[in-house]
Design a protein around this motif. Structure first.
Motif, PDB file in Angstrom:
ATOM      1  N   PRO A  92     -23.113  18.617 -14.451  1.00  0.00           N
ATOM      2  CA  PRO A  92     -21.680  18.082 -14.403  1.00  0.00           C
ATOM      3  C   PRO A  92     -21.740  17.108 -13.058  1.00  0.00           C
ATOM      4  O   PRO A  92     -22.588  17.428 -12.192  1.00  0.00           O
ATOM      5  N   GLY A  93     -20.597  16.557 -12.895  1.00  0.00           N
ATOM      6  CA  GLY A  93     -20.358  15.728 -11.838  1.00  0.00           C
ATOM      7  C   GLY A  93     -19.253  14.885 -11.863  1.00  0.00           C
ATOM      8  O   GLY A  93     -18.509  14.641 -12.958  1.00  0.00           O
TER       9      GLY A  93
ATOM     10  N   TYR B  61     -24.412  19.720  -8.991  1.00  0.00           N
ATOM     11  CA  TYR B  61     -23.752  18.699  -9.747  1.00  0.00           C
ATOM     12  C   TYR B  61     -24.521  17.351  -9.616  1.00  0.00           C
ATOM     13  O   TYR B  61     -25.203  17.224  -8.451  1.00  0.00           O
TER      14      TYR B  61
ATOM     15  N   HIS C 289     -17.003  20.930  -9.862  1.00  0.00           N
ATOM     16  CA  HIS C 289     -17.961  20.839 -10.625  1.00  0.00           C
ATOM     17  C   HIS C 289     -18.982  21.873 -10.871  1.00  0.00           C
ATOM     18  O   HIS C 289     -19.999  21.663 -11.370  1.00  0.00           O
TER      19      HIS C 289
END
Length: 532
Positions: free
Chosen positions: A39-40, A73, A69
């Motif tokens: 994620p990010g 991430y 996040h």
């Protein structure tokens, strides 16, 4: 100024176009593989996320994103991929257990050829030059530590206390100079270069930091022609002068070695003695060999300033802002040392002092972003492909605030190292806490790139922390007009990759007339030994 910035942006457009093309090709290549990603934050074409990342206090933004996040991430700045880690176990899995993959160093755009060497061993890629310098430095540091750095820390501390008594307003200058003098004495037997050493270290840090030359973030600007490229021209001049300074010190030390005048408690002596054991009695070398050695010792000299000066300045700040802990430490010092200045002999008996120092480095980390690692080849972690060249940042600011390990992490709590029940507590207190082993050693880096300076940090910070509180009471300044306390912004820093706080004010007074007389006596006692 706005017109100049616009002109530079237009000049950088060709470089940005190249970055865009590279990014599009990268997207096409990656689209055919696994789509799983960490994620990010949302990434934008070409720029990634560079547009809203602050050049100052970037660690706060990375910590904010981690809260959104998660502990690992990814993000991107222009054409550079980043993975941000804020969990100690994940950092250990990548940077220690897989250290054979994640021990490269990224290119710092405004620092010329640092990856190749020989000037900056901590910033080189892993190759023969790096390996030779690191091996020699480790052995030299361990030998000096066995003798607790030959008493230089205590002697320079007596000088520091004397200067602080005579001119307390300059405490920040004297603190950095103290660190520079200790290292210059160990390197070349020339403590007079302490201030120059500190200034050189500060300028070097500026050039290698995201908050320094704008070319470290807007990298296409680096490729402007030299006649309109002030960043390139500045770095050429700075690096040339620094190398010449190191080489001159090396040759002066060699001349003294030949005359039998160089003390055997210096790193230069250790190097020349090694040459003699290898059969080089004349000590004559090719210039490239001299450059290799002078950079090795010179950088060791430099890095010992920048890694210690900032924490000591934050420690003075912390003691002034937390008088209850200053008093506890002083009571401990008085009980153990009485009327004499503390030394390394008192180490085991002063756990409160060590806890205040350890907590200072956790509370206001000197390296809040962490030092970046770079993937040396493609890898896969938790099903996500990590391509060669990706930068891994274990964000120290966030690691130092993980609630499970550091409850109430935003506040200064030395008791976390002294009282059972805290996750960081370790026994025996005659040994822990310290900067050599035990909990929270991630501040010194990870795996094969761990800093080799833990021992000198431990010795130098301890003597400083104990001796300063033995000698003085520290407090916030009061405005002479209003009588109100002058505020101290504990997060106002130079934002270098290794921090020092921005200038702040303290009220520094000797604890008594008798203690002032003892400080002056100690100062006079070392005048004959020290080059001032």
């Amino acid at each position: 100024m706005e017109g100049l910035a616009l002109l530079l942006l237009y000049l950088a457009v060709p470089g940005l176009l190249v970055s865009a093309i590279q990014q599009i090709l990268s997207w096409r290549k990656s689209s055919s593989g696994s789509g799983k990603k960490f994620p990010g934050p949302k990434l934008f074409p070409v720029v990634g996320r560079v547009h809203d990342l602050p050049r100052f206090s970037m660690w706060l933004k990375f910590t904010e994103w981690a809260q959104i996040h998660g502990p690992i991430y990814q993000t991107r700045m222009l054409d550079q991929d980043f993975i941000i880690v804020t969990d100690e176990e994940i950092a250990r899995e990548l940077l220690v257990k897989r250290g054979h993959i994640y021990s490269g160093r990224p290119q710092i755009r405004s620092l010329i050829k640092h990856k190749e060497g020989p000037a900056y061993s901590a910033l080189m890629d892993r190759h023969d030059i790096w390996q030779a310098q690191r091996k020699w430095t480790h052995a030299a540091m361990m030998e000096a530590y066995k003798h607790h750095f030959y008493g230089h820390v205590e002697r320079e501390m007596k000088r520091y206390l004397g200067l602080l008594l005579l001119d307390p307003a300059r405490f920040l200058d004297y603190t950095r100079e103290y660190c520079g003098r200790v290292m210059s004495r160990l390197a070349w037997d020339d403590a007079t270069q302490g201030k120059a050493n500190g200034d050189s270290a500060d300028t070097t840090l500026h050039c290698m930091s995201v908050s320094g030359p704008i070319t470290n973030t807007m990298t296409p600007l680096w490729h402007l022609p030299s006649f309109i490229n002030p960043w390139y021209n500045f770095e050429i001049k700075r690096e040339r002068e620094q190398r010449a300074w190191w080489l001159n010190n090396f040759r002066l030390a060699k001349d003294r070695m030949k005359r039998g005048e160089l003390p055997n408690d210096t790193w230069a002596y250790r190097y020349f003695e090694q040459l003699k054991r290898e059969g080089n009695e004349s000590l004559d070398q090719k210039e490239e060999q001299e450059v290799f050695a002078s950079c090795m010792i010179g950088f060791l000299n430099l890095v010992g300033v920048v890694t210690i000066s900032g924490p000591l300045k934050f420690y003075l700040m912390a003691m002034a802002l937390h008088p209850e802990w200053q008093k506890k430490a002083q009571e401990e010092i008085d009980r153990v040392c009485g009327d004499r200045m503390p030394t390394m002999q008192d180490y085991a008996d002063l756990p409160t002092v060590r806890a205040c120092l350890k907590e200072t480095v956790r509370w206001r980390s000197g390296v809040p972003l962490g030092v970046p690692h770079q993937a040396e080849r493609d890898d896969e972690y938790r099903g996500v492909k990590i391509k060669k060249g990706t930068i891994i940042l274990a964000c120290e600011w966030a690691l130092n605030r993980v609630p499970k390990q550091y409850p109430d992490g935003d506040n200064f709590r030395p008791e976390r190292w002294l009282e059972p029940g805290w996750p960081t507590y370790q026994e025996p207190l005659t040994r822990y806490p310290n900067f050599r082993e035990g909990n929270a050693m991630h501040t010194f880096g990870w795996g094969r790139r761990t800093c080799l300076g833990q021992n000198i940090v431990d010795d130098e910070t301890f003597v400083f922390g104990a001796a300063t509180l033995w000698a003085f009471n520290l407090a916030q300044k009061r405005c002479p007009r209003t009588g109100e306390l002058v505020p101290i912004d504990t997060q106002a820093t130079n934002s270098h990759v290794i921090l020092e706080p921005l200038p702040y004010h303290l009220d520094i007074k000797p604890r008594s007339d008798e203690r002032a007389a003892q400080i002056l006596e100690g100062y006079r006692g070392v005048l004959g030994e020290l080059k001032l």
